[in-house]
Design an enzyme around this catalytic site. Structure first.
Site, mmCIF file in Angstrom:
data_model
loop_
_atom_site.group_PDB
_atom_site.id
_atom_site.type_symbol
_atom_site.label_atom_id
_atom_site.label_comp_id
_atom_site.label_asym_id
_atom_site.label_seq_id
_atom_site.Cartn_x
_atom_site.Cartn_y
_atom_site.Cartn_z
ATOM 1 N N VAL A 47 36.206 7.946 -8.782
ATOM 2 C CA VAL A 47 35.706 9.083 -9.560
ATOM 3 C C VAL A 47 34.231 8.872 -9.915
ATOM 4 O O VAL A 47 33.424 9.801 -9.834
ATOM 5 C CB VAL A 47 36.554 9.272 -10.839
ATOM 6 C CG1 VAL A 47 35.912 10.270 -11.793
ATOM 7 C CG2 VAL A 47 37.958 9.717 -10.481
ATOM 8 N N ASP A 48 33.878 7.671 -10.298
ATOM 9 C CA ASP A 48 32.505 7.355 -10.688
ATOM 10 C C ASP A 48 31.530 7.699 -9.562
ATOM 11 O O ASP A 48 30.532 8.398 -9.771
ATOM 12 C CB ASP A 48 32.426 5.876 -11.061
ATOM 13 C CG ASP A 48 31.131 5.470 -11.738
ATOM 14 O OD1 ASP A 48 30.377 6.351 -12.192
ATOM 15 O OD2 ASP A 48 30.887 4.254 -11.820
ATOM 16 N N ASP A 78 39.741 17.973 -7.495
ATOM 17 C CA ASP A 78 38.494 17.225 -7.531
ATOM 18 C C ASP A 78 37.764 17.563 -8.826
ATOM 19 O O ASP A 78 37.325 18.694 -9.027
ATOM 20 C CB ASP A 78 37.655 17.624 -6.316
ATOM 21 C CG ASP A 78 36.301 16.946 -6.252
ATOM 22 O OD1 ASP A 78 35.945 16.187 -7.182
ATOM 23 O OD2 ASP A 78 35.598 17.180 -5.261
ATOM 24 N N ILE A 79 37.627 16.597 -9.698
ATOM 25 C CA ILE A 79 37.018 16.820 -11.007
ATOM 26 C C ILE A 79 35.567 17.289 -10.897
ATOM 27 O O ILE A 79 35.070 17.975 -11.783
ATOM 28 C CB ILE A 79 37.148 15.550 -11.889
ATOM 29 C CG1 ILE A 79 36.956 15.904 -13.367
ATOM 30 C CG2 ILE A 79 36.194 14.461 -11.424
ATOM 31 C CD1 ILE A 79 37.372 14.796 -14.318
ATOM 32 N N ASN A 86 31.881 2.336 -14.690
ATOM 33 C CA ASN A 86 31.859 0.887 -14.891
ATOM 34 C C ASN A 86 30.848 0.596 -16.006
ATOM 35 O O ASN A 86 30.159 1.495 -16.478
ATOM 36 C CB ASN A 86 31.541 0.151 -13.593
ATOM 37 C CG ASN A 86 30.183 0.511 -13.030
ATOM 38 O OD1 ASN A 86 29.177 0.555 -13.747
ATOM 39 N ND2 ASN A 86 30.121 0.787 -11.733
ATOM 40 N N THR A 105 43.276 3.994 -13.551
ATOM 41 C CA THR A 105 44.456 3.895 -12.679
ATOM 42 C C THR A 105 44.107 3.663 -11.216
ATOM 43 O O THR A 105 45.008 3.503 -10.396
ATOM 44 C CB THR A 105 45.349 5.143 -12.798
ATOM 45 O OG1 THR A 105 44.611 6.292 -12.379
ATOM 46 C CG2 THR A 105 45.853 5.321 -14.216
#
Length: 181
Positions: free
Chosen positions: A44-45, A21-22, A35, A129
């Site tokens: 992710v955003d 998890d970033i 976006n 992706t």
């Protein structure tokens, strides 16, 4: 399949590939696959916006959005990362509309911002992706190749590819082994 993390010394620094998890990484900057509005979204955003708290959204409202392939930087707020570098990846439309060039620009422009702000450790997700549909087997070599090309020229010492799945991490590892020769 390789065990994770995978670490490699390359000209200009080190590249690490992890599955995770970033939003939990304590680095100088995490890259947000944003976006064009920079106002949050899915994947992710959305995770980065939720973890950073409402202050991130407030700062993003002042930025006026971001064009595909470009990048903008904000503070990290409640994230363990000091900064968020927002970049807008291309939507995959079959490969004939400059998607590969735009994806490479995301990585290159994020690294340029990290360099300009003297950030030594940066973490990337697998940009475009997810919902944007960029084929992961095409995206990984672009991501790795762009980072390898930029590292000797920037002050970034450590790049992490934080992949959501072992399959994505394996694609990045294969690209790294092939391109770092």
């Amino acid at each position: 399949m390789s065990d994770w993390p995978h670490l490699a010394a390359v000209p200009g620094g080190t590249v690490e590939i992890v599955v995770g998890d970033i939003t939990g990484l304590a680095v100088d900057a995490v890259v947000n696959a944003a976006n064009r509005t920079l106002l949050g979204g899915g994947g992710v955003d959305g995770a980065i916006h939720r973890a950073a708290g409402p202050e991130l959204l407030a700062e993003c409202r002042t930025l006026g959005g971001c064009e595909t392939g470009e990048a903008k930087i904000t503070r990290g707020y409640r994230l363990p990362a000091a900064h968020v570098i927002h970049t807008v990846g291309p939507v995959w439309r079959g490969g004939g509309e400059g998607e590969e060039r735009l994806l490479a620009a995301c990585y290159g422009n994020a690294l340029a911002l990290a360099h300009a702000h003297r950030l030594a450790r940066i973490a990337f997700p697998a940009i475009s992706t997810g919902i944007y549909g960029f084929p992961p087997e095409k995206a990984a070599p672009i991501a790795v190749g762009t980072v390898l090309a930029c590292l000797p020229e920037v002050v970034v010492e450590h790049v992490i590819f934080c992949c959501f799945s072992p399959a994505s991490a394996e694609l990045h590892r294969e690209a790294l082994e092939r391109l770092a020769r």
